[in-house]
Write an enzyme that holds these catalytic residues in place. Structure first.
Site, PDB file in Angstrom:
ATOM      1  N   LYS A  88      66.694  22.605  90.887  1.00  0.00           N
ATOM      2  CA  LYS A  88      66.504  21.847  92.126  1.00  0.00           C
ATOM      3  C   LYS A  88      65.349  22.414  92.938  1.00  0.00           C
ATOM      4  CE  LYS A  88      69.774  24.333  95.118  1.00  0.00           C
ATOM      5  NZ  LYS A  88      68.774  24.907  96.029  1.00  0.00           N
ATOM      6  N   MET A 120      72.941  27.057 103.893  1.00  0.00           N
ATOM      7  CA  MET A 120      71.876  26.202 103.395  1.00  0.00           C
ATOM      8  C   MET A 120      72.347  25.429 102.163  1.00  0.00           C
ATOM      9  SD  MET A 120      68.768  28.874 104.109  1.00  0.00           S
ATOM     10  CE  MET A 120      67.477  27.865 103.406  1.00  0.00           C
ATOM     11  N   CYS A 121      72.097  25.955 100.985  1.00  0.00           N
ATOM     12  CA  CYS A 121      72.331  25.208  99.749  1.00  0.00           C
ATOM     13  C   CYS A 121      73.806  24.972  99.449  1.00  0.00           C
ATOM     14  CB  CYS A 121      71.621  25.893  98.587  1.00  0.00           C
ATOM     15  SG  CYS A 121      69.835  26.027  98.871  1.00  0.00           S
ATOM     16  N   VAL A 122      74.658  25.944  99.740  1.00  0.00           N
ATOM     17  CA  VAL A 122      76.092  25.752  99.494  1.00  0.00           C
ATOM     18  C   VAL A 122      76.635  24.665 100.416  1.00  0.00           C
ATOM     19  CG1 VAL A 122      78.375  26.843  99.674  1.00  0.00           C
ATOM     20  CG2 VAL A 122      76.484  28.068  98.580  1.00  0.00           C
ATOM     21  N   THR A 125      75.164  21.125  99.521  1.00  0.00           N
ATOM     22  CA  THR A 125      75.733  20.588  98.283  1.00  0.00           C
ATOM     23  C   THR A 125      77.179  20.163  98.483  1.00  0.00           C
ATOM     24  OG1 THR A 125      74.212  21.934  96.973  1.00  0.00           O
ATOM     25  CG2 THR A 125      76.221  21.140  95.862  1.00  0.00           C
TER      26      THR A 125
END
Length: 194
Positions: A88, A120-122, A125
């Site tokens: 990603k 952020m990403c956790v 998602t």
């Protein structure tokens, strides 16, 4: 927080890459993160659940720049159709990737999300997974981040543990936020693999 959840059909391991688990850029709690994510991966594999390793392609010069040692995944990827890597370039692992298609083709309706960075990403998602109507489990001790530095006139240092807690809080209305990764159980999705 939920203390027990029903089994999930997939595990999404977000950005557990060598740049963030060791060396100068390691998270303050990297050893715990690695231990908890390894346990989740082992249990998911054993149950036949889909395991998705998300790998961030950082910008040139970033610790996770593609092709650099820091970009490599910390955990080895197992062989077989039930374990895949999704690369990603955005915080949200669903954005511009095949993640949604992989989950759909395997018949996944429920998943656990772990990894980094919590805020952020956790979070991005997990938020998208909830919006797409997946049942989402977020084990609190299996995601982590950095301290937020002090900012004069705004706040002192915000410790990583507090940042992770705050990142999970808004998800707790729609996702199962569990205290311990050890409480997450797995089952195989309806289809053998993506």
């Amino acid at each position: 927080m939920t203390t027990h959840t029903s089994p999930v059909q997939a595990l999404v391991v977000v950005d557990v890459q060598k740049a963030f688990t060791g060396g100068d850029c390691a998270l303050p709690d990297a050893a715990r993160l690695v231990d908890r994510t390894a346990g989740l991966i082992a249990r998911a594999r054993s149950a036949g659940a889909l395991v998705v390793h998300v790998q961030n392609d950082g910008d040139p010069g970033a610790p996770d720049e593609p092709g650099t040692p820091g970009w490599e995944l910390h955990h080895p990827v197992g062989s077989g159709p039930a374990e895949v890597v999704v690369r990603k370039t955005h915080d949200d692992a669903f954005q511009d990737t095949a993640l949604g298609d992989l989950l759909t083709s395997a018949g996944v309706k429920s998943l656990a999300v772990c990894g980094l960075m919590s805020e952020m990403c956790v979070q991005a998602t997990a938020r998208t997974a909830v919006a797409l109507a997946y049942r989402v489990v977020l084990p609190h001790d299996a995601h982590a981040t950095y301290d937020i530095p002090a900012e004069p006139g705004i706040s002192p240092v915000v410790r990583a543990a507090a940042v992770s807690r705050v990142a999970a809080w808004p998800l707790s209305r729609d996702a199962d936020v569990t205290a311990r990764a050890a409480d997450v159980t797995f089952t195989a999705p309806p289809h053998s693999g993506p």
